[in-house]
Design an enzyme around this catalytic site. Sequence first.
Site, PDB file in Angstrom:
ATOM      1  N   ALA A  65       0.865  -1.171   0.000  1.00 15.17           N
ATOM      2  CA  ALA A  65       0.000   0.000   0.000  1.00 15.17           C
ATOM      3  C   ALA A  65       0.909   1.230   0.000  1.00 15.17           C
ATOM      4  CB  ALA A  65      -0.866  -0.016   1.250  1.00 15.17           C
ATOM      5  N   GLY A 105       0.354  -5.098   0.617  1.00 12.80           N
ATOM      6  CA  GLY A 105      -0.737  -4.998  -0.351  1.00 12.80           C
ATOM      7  C   GLY A 105      -0.336  -5.532  -1.729  1.00 12.80           C
ATOM      8  N   GLU A 108      -0.752  -9.120  -1.530  1.00 11.65           N
ATOM      9  CA  GLU A 108      -2.190  -9.384  -1.371  1.00 11.65           C
ATOM     10  C   GLU A 108      -2.927  -9.245  -2.703  1.00 11.65           C
ATOM     11  OE1 GLU A 108      -2.001  -6.724   2.227  1.00 11.65           O
ATOM     12  OE2 GLU A 108      -3.613  -8.072   2.834  1.00 11.65           O
ATOM     13  N   GLU A 128       3.641  -6.047   7.090  1.00  8.86           N
ATOM     14  CA  GLU A 128       2.871  -5.006   7.791  1.00  8.86           C
ATOM     15  C   GLU A 128       3.145  -4.953   9.281  1.00  8.86           C
ATOM     16  OE1 GLU A 128       1.799  -6.872   5.370  1.00  8.86           O
ATOM     17  OE2 GLU A 128       0.357  -5.796   4.100  1.00  8.86           O
TER      18      GLU A 128
HETATM   19  N1  CAA Z   1       4.566   3.386   0.249  1.00 11.95           N
HETATM   20  C1  CAA Z   1       5.095   4.589  -0.050  1.00 11.95           C
HETATM   21  N2  CAA Z   1       6.406   4.800  -0.272  1.00 11.95           N
HETATM   22  C2  CAA Z   1       7.214   3.734  -0.178  1.00 11.95           C
HETATM   23  C3  CAA Z   1       6.732   2.445   0.149  1.00 11.95           C
HETATM   24  C4  CAA Z   1       5.350   2.287   0.353  1.00 11.95           C
HETATM   25  N3  CAA Z   1       4.798   1.109   0.621  1.00 11.95           N
HETATM   26  N4  CAA Z   1       7.777   1.592   0.171  1.00 11.95           N
HETATM   27  C5  CAA Z   1       8.877   2.309  -0.132  1.00 11.95           C
HETATM   28  N5  CAA Z   1       8.538   3.602  -0.338  1.00 11.95           N
HETATM   29  C6  CAA Z   1       9.445   4.689  -0.732  1.00 11.95           C
HETATM   30  C7  CAA Z   1      10.478   4.986   0.335  1.00 11.95           C
HETATM   31  O1  CAA Z   1       9.999   5.892   1.298  1.00 11.95           O
HETATM   32  C8  CAA Z   1      11.612   5.556  -0.477  1.00 11.95           C
HETATM   33  O2  CAA Z   1      11.289   6.893  -0.778  1.00 11.95           O
HETATM   34  P1  CAA Z   1      12.454   7.989  -0.891  1.00 11.95           P
HETATM   35  O3  CAA Z   1      13.355   7.519  -1.991  1.00 11.95           O
HETATM   36  O4  CAA Z   1      11.727   9.243  -1.172  1.00 11.95           O
HETATM   37  O5  CAA Z   1      13.127   7.983   0.452  1.00 11.95           O
HETATM   38  C9  CAA Z   1      11.537   4.790  -1.791  1.00 11.95           C
HETATM   39  O6  CAA Z   1      10.209   4.232  -1.830  1.00 11.95           O
HETATM   40  C10 CAA Z   1      12.534   3.656  -1.902  1.00 11.95           C
HETATM   41  O7  CAA Z   1      12.461   2.856  -0.735  1.00 11.95           O
HETATM   42  P2  CAA Z   1      13.783   2.281  -0.030  1.00 11.95           P
HETATM   43  O8  CAA Z   1      14.786   3.359   0.127  1.00 11.95           O
HETATM   44  O9  CAA Z   1      13.339   1.546   1.179  1.00 11.95           O
HETATM   45  O10 CAA Z   1      14.313   1.290  -1.178  1.00 11.95           O
HETATM   46  P3  CAA Z   1      14.866  -0.186  -1.094  1.00 11.95           P
HETATM   47  O11 CAA Z   1      15.112  -0.601  -2.487  1.00 11.95           O
HETATM   48  O12 CAA Z   1      15.956  -0.270  -0.088  1.00 11.95           O
HETATM   49  O13 CAA Z   1      13.693  -1.087  -0.494  1.00 11.95           O
HETATM   50  C11 CAA Z   1      11.459  -1.954  -0.297  1.00 11.95           C
HETATM   51  C12 CAA Z   1      12.513  -1.267  -1.206  1.00 11.95           C
HETATM   52  C13 CAA Z   1      11.950  -3.369   0.088  1.00 11.95           C
HETATM   53  C14 CAA Z   1      10.191  -2.023  -1.066  1.00 11.95           C
HETATM   54  C15 CAA Z   1      11.308  -1.132   1.005  1.00 11.95           C
HETATM   55  O14 CAA Z   1      11.074   0.217   0.664  1.00 11.95           O
HETATM   56  C16 CAA Z   1      10.154  -1.573   1.876  1.00 11.95           C
HETATM   57  O15 CAA Z   1      10.309  -2.482   2.671  1.00 11.95           O
HETATM   58  N6  CAA Z   1       8.986  -0.880   1.741  1.00 11.95           N
HETATM   59  C17 CAA Z   1       7.841  -1.110   2.589  1.00 11.95           C
HETATM   60  C18 CAA Z   1       7.115  -2.346   2.193  1.00 11.95           C
HETATM   61  C19 CAA Z   1       5.915  -2.513   3.066  1.00 11.95           C
HETATM   62  O16 CAA Z   1       5.969  -2.428   4.286  1.00 11.95           O
HETATM   63  N7  CAA Z   1       4.781  -2.782   2.440  1.00 11.95           N
HETATM   64  C20 CAA Z   1       3.562  -2.950   3.136  1.00 11.95           C
HETATM   65  C21 CAA Z   1       2.853  -1.653   3.142  1.00 11.95           C
HETATM   66  S1  CAA Z   1       1.470  -1.685   4.216  1.00 11.95           S
HETATM   67  C22 CAA Z   1       0.275  -2.471   3.356  1.00 11.95           C
HETATM   68  O17 CAA Z   1       0.458  -2.923   2.280  1.00 11.95           O
HETATM   69  C23 CAA Z   1      -1.034  -2.486   4.127  1.00 11.95           C
HETATM   70  C24 CAA Z   1      -2.092  -3.321   3.528  1.00 11.95           C
HETATM   71  O18 CAA Z   1      -2.056  -4.520   3.611  1.00 11.95           O
HETATM   72  C25 CAA Z   1      -3.262  -2.700   2.914  1.00 11.95           C
END
Ligand code: CAA
Length: 695
Positions: A65, A105, A108, A128
């Site tokens: 998400a 998400g 999912e 999450e």
């Molecule tokens: N939403 C918005 N922005 C996100 C994001 C997300 N889910 N995931 C990453 N970003 C952004 C980061 O803030 C970062 O932005 P900046 O460059 O402006 O700082 C950019 O994307 C790159 O992220 P990383 O620096 O972390 O890059 P990476 O290559 O080292 O890692 C990643 C990539 C593994 C995807 C890591 O960013 C990560 O773990 N992201 C979160 C994943 C997550 O937790 N997803 C679940 C979301 S909650 C959900 O989905 C709820 C639901 O069930 C409905």
Amino acid sequence: MTEINPVTTLTREGDVAVLTLNSPPVNALSAQVREGLFNGFKAAAASDAKAVVLICEGRTFIAGADITEFGGGPTGAASVDDVQKIMESSPIPVIAAIHGTALGGGLEVALCAHYRVAVPSARLGLPEVALGLLPGAGGTQRLPRIVGVETALEMMTSGRHVPAPEAARLGLVDEIVEEGGLREGAVAFANKAVAEGKPLVKVSANNARLEAAKGHPEIFAAFRKANARKFRGFVAPESNIRCIEAAVNSATFAEGMAEEHRLFRELMAGPQSAAQRYYFFAERQANKIPDVPADTPVRPIRKVGIIGAGTMGGGIAMNFANAGIPVVIVEVQEVALTRGLGVVRANYERTASRGGLTAEQVATRTGLITGSLEMSALADVDLVIEAVFERMDIKKEIFAKLDGLCRPGAILATNTSYLDIDEIASATKRPQDVIGMHFFSPANVMKLLEVVRADATAKDVIATVMKFAKQIGKIGVLVGVCNGFVGNRMLKQRQNEAQKLMLEGAMPWDIDRVLFDFGFPMGPFAMSDLAGLDVGWVKENSKSATVRDVLCEMDRRGQKTGAGFYDYDAERNAKPSPVTEGIIKDFMARTGAKPRAVSDAEILERTIFPLINEGAKILEEGKAIRASDIDVVWVNGYGWPVYRGGPMYYADQIGLPKVLAKMQEFQAAMGDEFKPASLLERLVAEGKTFADFKV
Ligand code: CAA
């Protein structure tokens, strides 16, 4: 090619429609992405295509998400649920083609495809829990239907990113396709599905794995018990477990979904998830340095040198070897070098014996670490890290030597934890190449790296070390030169207060209990016992001047001698010690101190508020770039519970006026060491928070 919207396009490969998503940086499910996916699948189903592949451009499949949208109101765009429904009920097979990470998400959504294919390097997970949440888009109900209850429990409460080959074994991925050939592989899979008339598999309708767990509540009880320590203080793991219980015990998929939604909303509205989401961005923000732009060139690091084969030097070396970078460790004495290299090998072998590494990996990693008794072995390295004991004269001598022998452009780093790096740099003719790299013990485990910028440190040196930190799995935070830098400087405040409280009438175990209950892994006295009370204690000079002196003089030197502040049994379980209590009381009697009742609230405020006050001073002196950087230091280096965000975030939440009022009260009662930082006073006067503060 049809452009569905600015982030999605629909193309054809023969009978197969390919829906391509391109929404940098990580294809998160923003309103625009959801809208594009919904309309894209609708258009594919309305066409004469016989199957549809969902694939992403850029570094990754959908990474979740869009966290930046959390807390916002409805957008009016298609919801994730709308996207999932249209996929699951599609009349033609839907295949998700996964590279990079399919997380939260993102996974999912993929779970609503009828099939999933992935490249070997892809990783899948429901992380999450790390944001204080649960997979609120049906993940809690679908995952156990594919991988079974036990694996789902483990995956959801750890948030682990599962490598594609393992995901294939678990049934989460239907086919692994060649790296670099995802689009072709997915289209071939789609054609095969059509040709073979493969069924349109709906994960939500697949109850067989759940049936196996019905009537076995002991699975959940055992899981809770085994992980109680790990989950302590956190609310999200328990909610994740309850959702899986609901999947097993509900009569229908919809009933399980209702429970998932209820628990998701509860977590989303709670303080822990707010803190953990704040922390997620804090960690990423720490990489941004205002005067060192992201495109600053970096220096290549192909080989690393470490001076000192002690615990710290060896631990630091392991980080580089783990990342495949050759390291040479230089020691003065052969015995010390042999012992140091032996400790490194033993560490790797212990990990291997627990199944964490293969024998081949142990051989590769130990093979990357060599030892030398000659400083000249550092002539060709790109980065040197000095990790000898903390004496300025010795460090200056070493840096003068390095100046003479290292190649031009080599980065000269010190692992000092409090010495003045400007002074160390002054021993060289290249202070621009000198920087602090303050690792935390055990250096191969702890995530934090304080990157210390001295007056003359060049920007490309900072950029290189920050980037390199990430490469070796560390979280780098840029700090300035001051005594103890950010972390230890603040910690000192807490330690001082803990010692003082002990001499006012609070027992060590009372102080430890309050901090443990707050969420720290252990309190300061338990920590001292673990580290050894005799660190820095010299028998010949000891004159019973402190409680610690007396304990050490009695050979109560901590866990290793079976007693310290606490008494320990054979299994090293700590018990409050009547002996220590007696020593403290005698000590107080000798100094004329009268014991008083100290409340838990006072223990917390006395140990935490001065630490926050010191953080405010650090900020106003510009020794940290922003309050959130201080929080990243404390969460990663000092066990601050991430569900409380970090000390500066915590202060903002309880309210800076409250912190200021308490500091003023302490100052009036106990003197100027509690004097509030002027930044704290200013922010309160302006009605602002630490988060508002910009250098
Ligand atoms: N939403 C918005 N922005 C996100 C994001 C997300 N889910 N995931 C990453 N970003 C952004 C980061 O803030 C970062 O932005 P900046 O460059 O402006 O700082 C950019 O994307 C790159 O992220 P990383 O620096 O972390 O890059 P990476 O290559 O080292 O890692 C990643 C990539 C593994 C995807 C890591 O960013 C990560 O773990 N992201 C979160 C994943 C997550 O937790 N997803 C679940 C979301 S909650 C959900 O989905 C709820 C639901 O069930 C409905």
